[in-house]
Design an enzyme around this catalytic site. Sequence first.
Site: not given
Length: 390
Positions: A131, A167, A169, A256
């Site tokens: 990120h 991921d 995200h 995740d």
Amino acid sequence: MPACPGPAAVVFDPSLTEYDFGPAHPMSPVRVDLTMRLAEALGVVGGQLVRVPAPIATDDEIARVHDAVLIEAVKKAEYNEPRGLGTDDNPVFPGMHRAAAHIVGASLEAFRRVWSGESLHGVNIAGGLHHAMRGRASGFCIYNDVAIGIQHLLDQGAERVAYVDVDVHHGDGVERIFWNEPRVLTISLHETGQMLFPGTGFPKDLGGPDALGSAVNVALPPGTGDGGWLRAFHAVVPPLLREFRPDVLVTQHGCDSHVEDPLAHLSLSVDGQRAAYLALHDLAHEVSAGRWVATGGGGYALVDVVPRAWTHLLAIAGGNPLDPLTDTPDEWREHVRTALGRVAPYRMTDGRTPAFRDWSEGYDPETWLDRAIHATRMEAFPLHGLDPLP
């Protein structure tokens, strides 16, 4: 590069766990410690998967991607909201720059070994901080080790690098850093930004004016499980990688996406995640002569999920995938009990047998999942000369 690369390498030393936002933060470094303990207890590390030391990146190496003002702000470790520091996601802590630079150094070593041919596969499970932006920390990520590694490959002469992010995200930092770079293809499969941080990563997000099609996003509906996730993956990732034919495949393995993860809403099992790792390994051998750099990423079910998922990743990278029915070692479970007061999983499986319906068998516009896959293919595939229809 040598014609016969050496064995796979995991870059690790225990001080990588100093990347620690504190006891109340969801991204506890215990997940990295437990992974390496499990992998070593199972004999995954050693033989064809060698463990090598993790250097600390220099400021100049970090500055390949990040602005000097961010590096200086991290060194001061003071509240600096415009730089993303001192927030709930990224609280400052003593030694923050050194700890973050160590993560970068570990990933750079994995990238260096793969590009030089010292290792066929390189892994840094502590990495994958996808990120972080050029001038700002974001989402538990201070420096973007993956982007720095990809930039290293480009600086060393790589003509094409593909990055696949699984991921839960969106891999927004890596995508944004290479937004207008046609030599880098970024593909992210994630829970839709309608529901989840960072709120980005939609099918129409395709890259900058000089690199249209270099960014590909699959925005998955909440609740997507093994079958749906694998259907999406196989409908999008293999055709694009086969067309792009990267010199190196880089993958980020945030786990995740698991049903037990507390921060998101997908429903994969460890078995489904293992199937994705196997597919990416096979694709690396198909499209990039086996040159594969893999990192960790998110994952907040610290005991029940992360150590098992990433141990499977390490075993696959080492060329000896674990039987999912393998028991976790007694000594590892005892360590979890004594150190954390938790009961650890007894097997390396969640008891699932992942299966999916191939995209070629038809598209159902009545389902959110198929509409999401279809949207990505319609937007991205023509830019790569691929037919978007089944």
